[in-house]
Design a protein around this motif. Structure first.
Motif, PDB file in Angstrom:
ATOM      1  N   ILE A 222       0.830  -1.205   0.000  1.00 22.72           N
ATOM      2  CA  ILE A 222       0.000   0.000   0.000  1.00 22.72           C
ATOM      3  C   ILE A 222       0.864   1.254   0.000  1.00 22.72           C
ATOM      4  O   ILE A 222       1.854   1.370   0.721  1.00 22.72           O
ATOM      5  CB  ILE A 222      -0.918   0.019   1.241  1.00 22.72           C
ATOM      6  N   GLU A 223       0.480   2.223  -0.832  1.00 24.04           N
ATOM      7  CA  GLU A 223       1.097   3.547  -0.835  1.00 24.04           C
ATOM      8  C   GLU A 223       0.111   4.510  -0.160  1.00 24.04           C
ATOM      9  O   GLU A 223      -0.884   4.914  -0.770  1.00 24.04           O
ATOM     10  CB  GLU A 223       1.393   4.009  -2.266  1.00 24.04           C
ATOM     11  N   ALA A 224       0.370   4.798   1.091  1.00 25.65           N
ATOM     12  CA  ALA A 224      -0.561   5.614   1.875  1.00 25.65           C
ATOM     13  C   ALA A 224      -0.247   7.096   1.733  1.00 25.65           C
ATOM     14  O   ALA A 224       0.896   7.515   1.896  1.00 25.65           O
ATOM     15  CB  ALA A 224      -0.504   5.213   3.334  1.00 25.65           C
ATOM     16  N   ILE A 225      -1.269   7.864   1.434  1.00 25.02           N
ATOM     17  CA  ILE A 225      -1.162   9.319   1.443  1.00 25.02           C
ATOM     18  C   ILE A 225      -2.047   9.804   2.584  1.00 25.02           C
ATOM     19  O   ILE A 225      -3.271   9.865   2.459  1.00 25.02           O
ATOM     20  CB  ILE A 225      -1.596   9.926   0.098  1.00 25.02           C
TER      21      ILE A 225
ATOM     22  N   ILE B 229     -11.432   7.901   2.700  1.00 28.68           N
ATOM     23  CA  ILE B 229     -10.260   7.490   1.929  1.00 28.68           C
ATOM     24  C   ILE B 229     -10.687   6.925   0.571  1.00 28.68           C
ATOM     25  O   ILE B 229     -11.842   6.549   0.370  1.00 28.68           O
ATOM     26  CB  ILE B 229      -9.427   6.435   2.681  1.00 28.68           C
ATOM     27  N   THR B 230      -9.712   6.858  -0.331  1.00 29.84           N
ATOM     28  CA  THR B 230      -9.929   6.238  -1.632  1.00 29.84           C
ATOM     29  C   THR B 230      -9.511   4.774  -1.588  1.00 29.84           C
ATOM     30  O   THR B 230      -8.599   4.395  -0.850  1.00 29.84           O
ATOM     31  CB  THR B 230      -9.111   6.937  -2.724  1.00 29.84           C
ATOM     32  N   PHE B 231     -10.188   3.949  -2.376  1.00 35.18           N
ATOM     33  CA  PHE B 231      -9.771   2.563  -2.577  1.00 35.18           C
ATOM     34  C   PHE B 231      -9.825   2.276  -4.073  1.00 35.18           C
ATOM     35  O   PHE B 231     -10.853   2.468  -4.715  1.00 35.18           O
ATOM     36  CB  PHE B 231     -10.687   1.573  -1.846  1.00 35.18           C
ATOM     37  N   TRP B 232      -8.675   1.839  -4.624  1.00 38.71           N
ATOM     38  CA  TRP B 232      -8.589   1.493  -6.046  1.00 38.71           C
ATOM     39  C   TRP B 232      -8.349  -0.009  -6.173  1.00 38.71           C
ATOM     40  O   TRP B 232      -7.512  -0.570  -5.475  1.00 38.71           O
ATOM     41  CB  TRP B 232      -7.439   2.246  -6.719  1.00 38.71           C
ATOM     42  N   HIS B 233      -9.063  -0.649  -7.077  1.00 34.40           N
ATOM     43  CA  HIS B 233      -8.941  -2.110  -7.202  1.00 34.40           C
ATOM     44  C   HIS B 233      -7.635  -2.523  -7.885  1.00 34.40           C
ATOM     45  O   HIS B 233      -7.194  -3.660  -7.731  1.00 34.40           O
ATOM     46  CB  HIS B 233     -10.135  -2.679  -7.978  1.00 34.40           C
ATOM     47  N   ASP B 234      -7.022  -1.605  -8.639  1.00 35.12           N
ATOM     48  CA  ASP B 234      -5.815  -1.959  -9.390  1.00 35.12           C
ATOM     49  C   ASP B 234      -4.672  -0.967  -9.177  1.00 35.12           C
ATOM     50  O   ASP B 234      -3.772  -0.854  -9.997  1.00 35.12           O
ATOM     51  CB  ASP B 234      -6.143  -2.060 -10.880  1.00 35.12           C
ATOM     52  N   TRP B 235      -4.738  -0.253  -8.057  1.00 33.92           N
ATOM     53  CA  TRP B 235      -3.702   0.744  -7.762  1.00 33.92           C
ATOM     54  C   TRP B 235      -3.523   0.769  -6.246  1.00 33.92           C
ATOM     55  O   TRP B 235      -4.496   0.749  -5.497  1.00 33.92           O
ATOM     56  CB  TRP B 235      -4.131   2.117  -8.289  1.00 33.92           C
ATOM     57  N   GLU B 236      -2.286   0.816  -5.817  1.00 31.24           N
ATOM     58  CA  GLU B 236      -1.988   0.670  -4.390  1.00 31.24           C
ATOM     59  C   GLU B 236      -2.187   1.943  -3.571  1.00 31.24           C
ATOM     60  O   GLU B 236      -2.095   1.904  -2.346  1.00 31.24           O
ATOM     61  CB  GLU B 236      -0.555   0.160  -4.202  1.00 31.24           C
ATOM     62  N   GLU B 237      -2.447   3.075  -4.199  1.00 36.96           N
ATOM     63  CA  GLU B 237      -2.608   4.315  -3.431  1.00 36.96           C
ATOM     64  C   GLU B 237      -3.887   4.287  -2.596  1.00 36.96           C
ATOM     65  O   GLU B 237      -4.959   3.916  -3.070  1.00 36.96           O
ATOM     66  CB  GLU B 237      -2.662   5.530  -4.361  1.00 36.96           C
ATOM     67  N   ARG B 238      -3.739   4.674  -1.336  1.00 35.39           N
ATOM     68  CA  ARG B 238      -4.869   4.878  -0.427  1.00 35.39           C
ATOM     69  C   ARG B 238      -4.697   6.278   0.144  1.00 35.39           C
ATOM     70  O   ARG B 238      -3.770   6.535   0.914  1.00 35.39           O
ATOM     71  CB  ARG B 238      -4.883   3.830   0.696  1.00 35.39           C
ATOM     72  N   LYS B 239      -5.601   7.155  -0.173  1.00 34.09           N
ATOM     73  CA  LYS B 239      -5.439   8.572   0.144  1.00 34.09           C
ATOM     74  C   LYS B 239      -6.545   9.060   1.067  1.00 34.09           C
ATOM     75  O   LYS B 239      -7.736   8.810   0.819  1.00 34.09           O
ATOM     76  CB  LYS B 239      -5.454   9.386  -1.154  1.00 34.09           C
TER      77      LYS B 239
END
Length: 215
Positions: free
Chosen positions: A121-124, A165-175
């Protein structure tokens, strides 16, 4: 014994709000006013409010206590029909049943180890990096392709229970996009009212210029 009450003061149309119920209702009323002027057809896709007993039952099934702000929103509209424009920046509001279905589906994938080979996970912002998906991320809106807006009930150190927060099914960013549902709605409304967020036409379809109101 004192009875806890919620109230507001109207001073020349500027509201000082006390209590989640009035705050969410006031914020949503502002949005409905905007929709009536700019996209009245979207109002017909919003479902009737959920019963408080059904909301409590859903909490029991999820094993969490939902923020009062989300309970209030669900009492106003129990999701949105998946047609036309998604009112949350092209994302559709989820109903109680859809929230439960999403959690059940994601929990099964988590338990089966389907996320184990995914990128870290890439947490912002203060979002926990332990799992690709956290059982205490409660989806409240979706674009229908696996990307959701969630209420985070298990934030990292320095975060807020109930942050958005955001959740993307194909991208590790959680913002983290807001500290609370109320703060997020207020920010969205300001940007709608000043024209930062607006409706555009793309290939003959009406849509918002910012998916998910995440910026």
């Amino acid at each position: 014994m004192y009875k806890k009450c919620t109230f507001y003061i109207n001073i020349e149309n500027d509201y000082l709000l006390f209590g989640s119920e009035f705050e969410i209702k006031h914020l949503w009323d502002r949005y409905v006013k905007w929709l009536k002027i700019n996209c009245p057809e979207a109002l017909n896709t919003l479902k009737s409010g959920a019963d408080k007993k059904d909301i409590s039952k859903t909490e029991e099934e999820l094993g969490v206590e939902l923020p009062e702000s989300l309970r209030d929103l669900l009492s106003i509209h129990d999701g949105q029909v998946d047609e036309g424009i998604g009112v949350i920046g092209n994302y559709y509001l989820l109903s109680l049943d859809e929230i439960l279905y999403t959690q059940s589906t994601m929990k099964e994938l988590l338990d089966n180890g389907d996320f184990e080979d995914f990128e870290p996970i890439e947490a912002i912002g203060p979002v926990k990096r332990d799992f690709w998906w956290n059982p205490k991320w409660i989806s409240i809106a979706t674009n229908g392709f696996g990307d959701d807006i969630c209420i985070d009930l298990d934030p990292d150190i320095g975060g807020n229970v109930g942050q958005i927060i955001t959740f993307w099914h194909d991208w590790e960013e959680r913002k983290v996009i807001a500290k609370s549902l109320e703060e997020w709605f207020e920010e969205v409304l300001v940007k709608l009212e000043n024209g930062t967020y607006r409706l555009i036409e793309d290939q003959g379809e009406l849509m918002f210029n910012e998916d998910g109101f995440t910026e």
